[in-house]
Write a protein that holds these residues in place. Structure first.
Motif, mmCIF file in Angstrom:
data_model
loop_
_atom_site.group_PDB
_atom_site.id
_atom_site.type_symbol
_atom_site.label_atom_id
_atom_site.label_comp_id
_atom_site.label_asym_id
_atom_site.label_seq_id
_atom_site.Cartn_x
_atom_site.Cartn_y
_atom_site.Cartn_z
ATOM 1 N N ASP A 173 9.793 10.176 29.946
ATOM 2 C CA ASP A 173 10.205 11.261 30.330
ATOM 3 C C ASP A 173 9.287 12.097 31.190
ATOM 4 O O ASP A 173 7.680 12.475 30.329
ATOM 5 C CB ASP A 173 10.651 12.603 29.333
ATOM 6 N N ARG A 174 9.402 12.281 32.479
ATOM 7 C CA ARG A 174 7.788 13.114 33.188
ATOM 8 C C ARG A 174 7.633 14.345 32.776
ATOM 9 O O ARG A 174 6.963 15.609 32.846
ATOM 10 C CB ARG A 174 8.217 13.097 34.138
ATOM 11 N N VAL A 175 8.912 14.824 33.014
ATOM 12 C CA VAL A 175 9.402 16.441 32.516
ATOM 13 C C VAL A 175 9.946 16.572 31.410
ATOM 14 O O VAL A 175 10.805 16.252 31.131
ATOM 15 C CB VAL A 175 9.943 17.268 33.304
ATOM 16 N N LEU A 176 9.686 17.505 30.218
ATOM 17 C CA LEU A 176 10.303 17.581 29.024
ATOM 18 C C LEU A 176 10.456 19.190 28.677
ATOM 19 O O LEU A 176 9.572 19.733 29.221
ATOM 20 C CB LEU A 176 9.218 17.539 27.640
ATOM 21 N N ARG A 182 5.323 19.386 40.823
ATOM 22 C CA ARG A 182 5.447 18.536 41.417
ATOM 23 C C ARG A 182 3.792 17.516 41.827
ATOM 24 O O ARG A 182 3.776 16.939 42.277
ATOM 25 C CB ARG A 182 6.415 18.513 43.105
ATOM 26 N N TYR A 183 3.095 19.031 42.238
ATOM 27 C CA TYR A 183 1.413 18.403 42.112
ATOM 28 C C TYR A 183 1.333 17.308 40.898
ATOM 29 O O TYR A 183 0.738 15.733 41.095
ATOM 30 C CB TYR A 183 0.959 19.307 43.045
ATOM 31 N N VAL A 184 0.939 18.054 40.281
ATOM 32 C CA VAL A 184 0.701 17.039 39.007
ATOM 33 C C VAL A 184 1.680 15.616 38.792
ATOM 34 O O VAL A 184 0.697 14.868 38.826
ATOM 35 C CB VAL A 184 0.613 18.024 37.893
ATOM 36 N N LEU A 185 3.095 16.088 38.695
ATOM 37 C CA LEU A 185 3.044 14.417 38.675
ATOM 38 C C LEU A 185 3.296 13.843 40.043
ATOM 39 O O LEU A 185 3.492 12.323 38.815
ATOM 40 C CB LEU A 185 5.221 15.009 38.617
ATOM 41 N N ASP A 186 2.623 14.243 41.262
ATOM 42 C CA ASP A 186 2.513 13.290 41.868
ATOM 43 C C ASP A 186 0.882 12.689 42.351
ATOM 44 O O ASP A 186 0.803 11.550 42.272
ATOM 45 C CB ASP A 186 2.843 14.006 43.819
ATOM 46 N N ARG A 187 0.220 13.540 41.541
ATOM 47 C CA ARG A 187 -1.572 13.656 42.158
ATOM 48 C C ARG A 187 -1.334 12.151 40.431
ATOM 49 O O ARG A 187 -1.814 11.149 40.444
ATOM 50 C CB ARG A 187 -1.978 14.446 41.535
ATOM 51 N N THR A 227 -4.137 11.695 31.836
ATOM 52 C CA THR A 227 -3.496 12.136 31.543
ATOM 53 C C THR A 227 -3.293 13.945 31.781
ATOM 54 O O THR A 227 -4.215 14.811 30.878
ATOM 55 C CB THR A 227 -2.894 11.418 29.663
ATOM 56 N N PHE A 228 -2.092 13.969 32.397
ATOM 57 C CA PHE A 228 -2.047 15.594 32.221
ATOM 58 C C PHE A 228 -1.283 16.351 32.041
ATOM 59 O O PHE A 228 -0.010 15.964 32.992
ATOM 60 C CB PHE A 228 -2.606 15.581 34.292
ATOM 61 N N VAL A 229 -1.051 17.296 31.634
ATOM 62 C CA VAL A 229 -0.097 17.754 30.934
ATOM 63 C C VAL A 229 0.199 18.999 30.883
ATOM 64 O O VAL A 229 -0.997 20.296 30.993
ATOM 65 C CB VAL A 229 0.303 17.987 29.209
ATOM 66 N N ALA A 268 5.032 17.907 32.921
ATOM 67 C CA ALA A 268 5.459 19.284 32.579
ATOM 68 C C ALA A 268 5.885 19.666 31.631
ATOM 69 O O ALA A 268 7.184 18.806 31.320
ATOM 70 C CB ALA A 268 6.256 19.295 34.206
ATOM 71 N N LEU A 269 5.897 20.209 30.601
ATOM 72 C CA LEU A 269 6.558 21.023 29.480
ATOM 73 C C LEU A 269 6.716 22.144 29.811
ATOM 74 O O LEU A 269 6.476 23.347 30.673
ATOM 75 C CB LEU A 269 5.324 21.255 28.535
ATOM 76 N N ARG A 270 8.241 21.859 30.009
ATOM 77 C CA ARG A 270 9.292 23.380 29.963
ATOM 78 C C ARG A 270 9.728 24.136 29.027
ATOM 79 O O ARG A 270 11.018 24.240 28.315
ATOM 80 C CB ARG A 270 10.505 23.422 30.632
ATOM 81 N N PRO A 271 9.030 24.344 28.225
ATOM 82 C CA PRO A 271 9.504 25.264 26.720
ATOM 83 C C PRO A 271 10.096 26.615 27.338
ATOM 84 O O PRO A 271 9.727 27.159 27.831
ATOM 85 C CB PRO A 271 8.143 25.395 25.965
#
Length: 213
Positions: free
Chosen positions: A203-206, A131-136, A105-107, A142-145
């Motif tokens: 959800d892949r992007v939070l 995009r790289y992380v989600l594709d690989r 798992t890569f966050v 990806a967290l977007r605080p």
């Protein structure tokens, strides 16, 4: 679980490290960084590494971990796009390549407003990195605080930013009540990362709303 934290000396990374060490189901926390964290804990193992464009020399020490928490980041202020890309995109990609995408798992900690097709340089670079992380990684997130409030003794290494945080600290409870979807805390981010490693998320992007609580 066994987790790896990159950027553990930064403000967000300090919070993520703390929550990882507190989690009962995390048996080992490996930190990779250029400088020591100064933290002492029986679960903690630190690897000093200076070349963030090549992690293959320590790939063996990183094998067997269940999750990677990427908290390393810099402000784009005063940086060229090439230099910002090197730190934001190239470093992340170099680390991601030494982990098995089928089992890890890569966050990735990104930021509110990230957009790979946006007009702002930092937003585009972070968007490419997301995009790289989600594709690989099938279990990549990806967290977007938005605004991140440091808690439990966490401090920013940037003196001016820390001074601002100190001065505005009494207002944080009010800000959180008035704008709960725009603010979070270092503890919230850390707990979210551990939860993603534990059970994942549809959800892949939070966004910020999903990081609070």
């Amino acid at each position: 679980m066994r987790v790896v934290v990159f950027g553990a000396t930064g403000m967000v990374g300090q919070g993520v490290l703390r929550e990882s060490l507190l989690a009962a189901d995390v048996e080992r926390v490996t930190v990779v960084g250029r400088t020591a964290t100064g933290v002492r804990h029986p679960k903690l193992h630190e690897i000093r590494h200076t070349d963030f464009t090549d992690f293959t020399p320590i790939a063996g020490e990183l094998a067997g971990h269940d999750a990677v928490f990427w908290c390393l980041g810099v402000s784009s202020v005063g940086m060229s796009e090439a230099d910002y890309t090197r730190v934001t995109y190239d470093y992340t990609v170099a680390a991601a390549r030494v982990f098995d995408p089928g089992t890890t798992t890569f966050v990735y900690v990104s930021g509110a407003g990230t957009n790979e097709h946006g007009r702002q340089m930092w937003a585009r670079v972070k968007g490419r990195t997301e995009r790289y992380v989600l594709d690989r990684f099938p279990r990549g997130y990806a967290l977007r605080p938005g605004f991140v409030q440091p808690v439990h003794g966490v401090r920013s290494k940037t003196r001016l930013y820390q001074s601002h945080l100190t001065m505005t600290a009494p207002l944080h409870p009010l800000i959180r009540r008035l704008a709960p979807n725009a603010t979070t805390s270092t503890a919230d981010v850390g707990r979210t990362m551990v939860r993603l490693a534990r059970v994942g998320s549809p959800d892949r992007v939070l966004g910020n709303r999903q990081l609070v609580g």
